[in-house]
Motif scaffolding. Structure first.
Motif, PDB file in Angstrom:
ATOM      1  N   ILE A 402      69.360  67.446  99.023  1.00  0.00           N
ATOM      2  CA  ILE A 402      69.763  67.017  97.681  1.00  0.00           C
ATOM      3  C   ILE A 402      70.345  65.608  97.760  1.00  0.00           C
ATOM      4  O   ILE A 402      70.005  64.725  96.980  1.00  0.00           O
ATOM      5  N   LEU A 403      71.205  65.393  98.759  1.00  0.00           N
ATOM      6  CA  LEU A 403      71.814  64.076  98.916  1.00  0.00           C
ATOM      7  C   LEU A 403      70.740  63.014  99.136  1.00  0.00           C
ATOM      8  O   LEU A 403      70.774  61.931  98.551  1.00  0.00           O
ATOM      9  N   LEU A 406      69.168  62.158  95.942  1.00  0.00           N
ATOM     10  CA  LEU A 406      70.067  61.365  95.104  1.00  0.00           C
ATOM     11  C   LEU A 406      70.092  59.903  95.517  1.00  0.00           C
ATOM     12  O   LEU A 406      69.903  59.012  94.691  1.00  0.00           O
ATOM     13  N   TYR A 409      66.748  57.886  94.904  1.00  0.00           N
ATOM     14  CA  TYR A 409      66.369  57.493  93.557  1.00  0.00           C
ATOM     15  C   TYR A 409      67.495  56.887  92.735  1.00  0.00           C
ATOM     16  O   TYR A 409      67.273  56.417  91.630  1.00  0.00           O
ATOM     17  N   ILE A 410      68.725  56.912  93.263  1.00  0.00           N
ATOM     18  CA  ILE A 410      69.809  56.176  92.593  1.00  0.00           C
ATOM     19  C   ILE A 410      70.335  55.154  93.598  1.00  0.00           C
ATOM     20  O   ILE A 410      71.342  55.383  94.271  1.00  0.00           O
ATOM     21  N   LEU A 413      74.125  54.221  94.386  1.00  0.00           N
ATOM     22  CA  LEU A 413      75.044  54.985  95.222  1.00  0.00           C
ATOM     23  C   LEU A 413      75.266  54.285  96.556  1.00  0.00           C
ATOM     24  O   LEU A 413      76.315  54.409  97.166  1.00  0.00           O
TER      25      LEU A 413
END
Lengths: 423, 159
Positions: A402-403, A406, A409-410, A413
């Motif tokens: 999941i990380l 994240l 695609y972001i 961060l």
């Protein structure tokens, strides 16, 4: 492409990765008229770099912390903070790994240090062996994401980007990684009835734990603060970390002996020699690939089927995840990053962003079979087998994936913090 | 062989120690005494290279260089020593070339000196043939032992 296929064939015979890279290049060079002296020259320049000196120094700092009683204090302080939560010891493991990650750059060091202290205790308190081993291995993989980080030093050298910037890029992803692991540990512990200690630690206890651990907790502040503040380079911060570990472990806690120290230096030098051998021959191999224009043709072939940045990132993630499962981090990094670089540039992907994505990918590979070094360490301590661990491990790999999604695609961060700090 | 391993690892660790002391000293020097130490850069570089190549050699002596053993594990037991033998020979082939060409590399660069200390680079490069000789020796002994015990269980277990 035939060279890459040939390389993997030599890998599979069981030739050590470093020498397989060298041998494949040698075979290639023999068919050209390039003088073979270039082998020595490339290998030498591959390691003759000031930034790389950070690697043995951070390994050393980790070794010294583990024998000098610093990791013990980090663990008991973490316990006073989160020990009473559901899945208490699991929470302690994740938090202690996060703090430890800020003083060492290696996942293996983190797994060994925290696992050695917590796995026996977890088993005693009723956690299953496979779960304890899986949790420690996955938390250990935070080690190279939260700065300092050995893979990020190597990446920084390969793409020649700022190591300080890469380090800062890892901070938020590393913390998120820890939080996600804690969340999953909480859910699983609720289901399996792994309870924390009955009482919340009193303020008095927390204060005592903090007082005991303060010297250990200061270390990341000095190391990271020094790099961010531009007071010293990442390499120098490695030396500061070693000096600090020697001082605290030897003079204040008095748990270091001369024998320990000598062993720590020898072990670090050998580990470093092994890591840098890969770097030497990989830089030779990649130079040969570039002469043969291979990265360009790989990029062209991929560009024909991929048209968006997101698809490119997805594809690179998949390749790196697969590669990471059976090649060690540094080898995978030195082989794949130069191959992907033209593609990364074609899609204008930020190099700091890409570096942290690569590091997360490859550290996930360190806790996946068949070649997951963190798994070997933790399952050795927990006396369980990889087969028994598979189910729990799969559960705990979900937060890491999941990380990865994240941060892929972001990009903010990763890039927000270094940009904010203006480094 | 054990003696060689101990000596090399001691030297490698010692070189790393010198690297650490000088890097640390450089920081102190800069902030406390505000004096640059130009010779430090050269010293760090020389000893770092020594430490790396000696560490590489110890890695071979201890057989701790990472390899991919997925296929090897899947093989029937009697085939494993054969693969190990091939792996040893390929590694040795590469190291032979490294050993042989390191001499011409050293001669070709005889006129190079480090910028501050004027230390001849050929002394730095000399660690390459030294380390590769140690690795070749250890691999050769290992290979001979394997051939000697071919098919014998001992050879497979020695890894």
């Amino acid at each position: 492409m035939i060279w890459i296929a040939g390389l993997f064939a030599v890998f599979l015979i069981g030739v050590p990765i470093a020498f397989a890279l060298g041998f494949t290049t040698l075979v290639g060079l023999l068919q050209t008229s390039i003088p073979l002296q270039v082998i020595i020259q490339r290998m030498f320049t591959g390691v003759d770099n000031f930034a790389l000196i950070a690697i043995p120094l951070f390994i050393l700092a980790g070794n010294l912390m583990a024998v000098g009683g610093i990791s013990k204090r980090i663990t008991s302080f973490s316990e006073s903070l989160v020990g009473h939560w559901p899945g208490g010891l699991g929470m302690v493991a994740v938090l202690a790994s996060m703090i430890f990650a800020a003083v060492t750059g290696s996942a293996i060091a983190a797994t060994a240090a925290i696992g050695g202290l917590l796995i026996p205790e977890m088993i005693e308190k009723g956690y299953s062996r496979p779960y304890s081993a899986s949790l420690i291995a996955t938390s250990g993989s935070i080690g190279p994401i939260i700065p300092p980080s050995i893979p990020l030093v190597v990446y920084g050298v390969i793409v020649s980007s700022s190591i300080a910037k890469l380090f800062m890029g890892g901070v938020i992803p590393g913390i998120l990684m820890g939080l996600l692991l804690m969340l999953f540990n909480w859910r699983i512990s609720k289901m399996r009835n792994y309870i924390g200690r009955p009482q919340k630690a009193s303020i008095e206890e927390v204060r005592k734990g903090f007082k005991d651990a303060i010297l250990a907790l200061l270390m990341p502040v000095i190391v990271i603060g020094g790099i961010v503040g531009g007071i010293f380079t990442p390499t120098e911060s490695g030396a500061i970390a070693v000096a600090y570990a020697l001082f605290v472990g030897g003079v204040i806690y008095r748990e270091l002996t001369w024998k320990n120290i000598a062993e720590a230096f020898r072990d670090a030098a050998i580990t470093n020699g092994i890591i840098l051998t890969v770097l030497m021959t990989a830089s030779l191999f990649i130079w040969f690939m570039t002469v043969k224009m291979i990265p360009q043709s790989v990029a062209e072939a991929l560009l024909a089927i991929i048209h968006t940045k997101w698809a490119a990132l997805l594809l690179m993630n998949i390749i790196l995840l697969i590669a990471g499962t059976f090649i060690d981090t540094i080898s995978a990094l030195t082989i794949f990053v130069p191959l992907f670089l033209p593609l990364v540039q074609a899609f204008n992907i930020d190099l700091i962003h890409f570096g942290v994505v690569v590091a997360v990918n490859l550290t996930i590979g360190m806790c996946t079979p068949p070649l997951g070094v963190c798994l070997f360490v933790s399952c050795g301590i927990a006396k369980t087998s990889l087969r028994e661990m598979l189910y729990d491990l799969a559960l705990l790999l979900v937060p890491l994936l999941i990380l990865l999604g994240l941060i892929t695609y972001i990009p903010g961060l990763v890039t927000w913090l270094p940009n904010l700090l203006g480094i | 062989m054990r003696k060689l391993e101990n000596t090399l690892s001691l030297l490698s660790g010692l070189s790393l120690f010198i690297v650490f002391v000088v890097v640390f000293g450089q920081v102190i020097q800069r902030y406390v005494f505000q004096m640059p130490m130009p010779w430090a850069t050269d010293t760090i570089r020389i000893f770092f290279v020594y430490s790396v190549f000696l560490g590489m050699a110890v890695g071979v002596l201890k057989k701790s260089h990472l390899n991919i053993d997925v296929l090897i594990h899947a093989l029937p037991t009697w085939m494993k020593p054969k693969f190990e033998l091939v792996a040893n020979i390929l590694t040795m082939t590469f190291l032979c070339f490294v050993f042989a060409y390191s001499f011409s590399f050293i001669t070709a660069n005889q006129d190079q000196y480090t910028p501050y200390l004027m230390f001849p680079m050929s002394y730095v490069y000399a660690v390459i043939p030294l380390a590769s000789a140690a690795m070749l020796l250890s691999l050769a002994i290992d290979t001979v032992r394997m051939l000697f015990f071919f098919g014998d269980k001992k050879a497979g277990d020695s890894r």
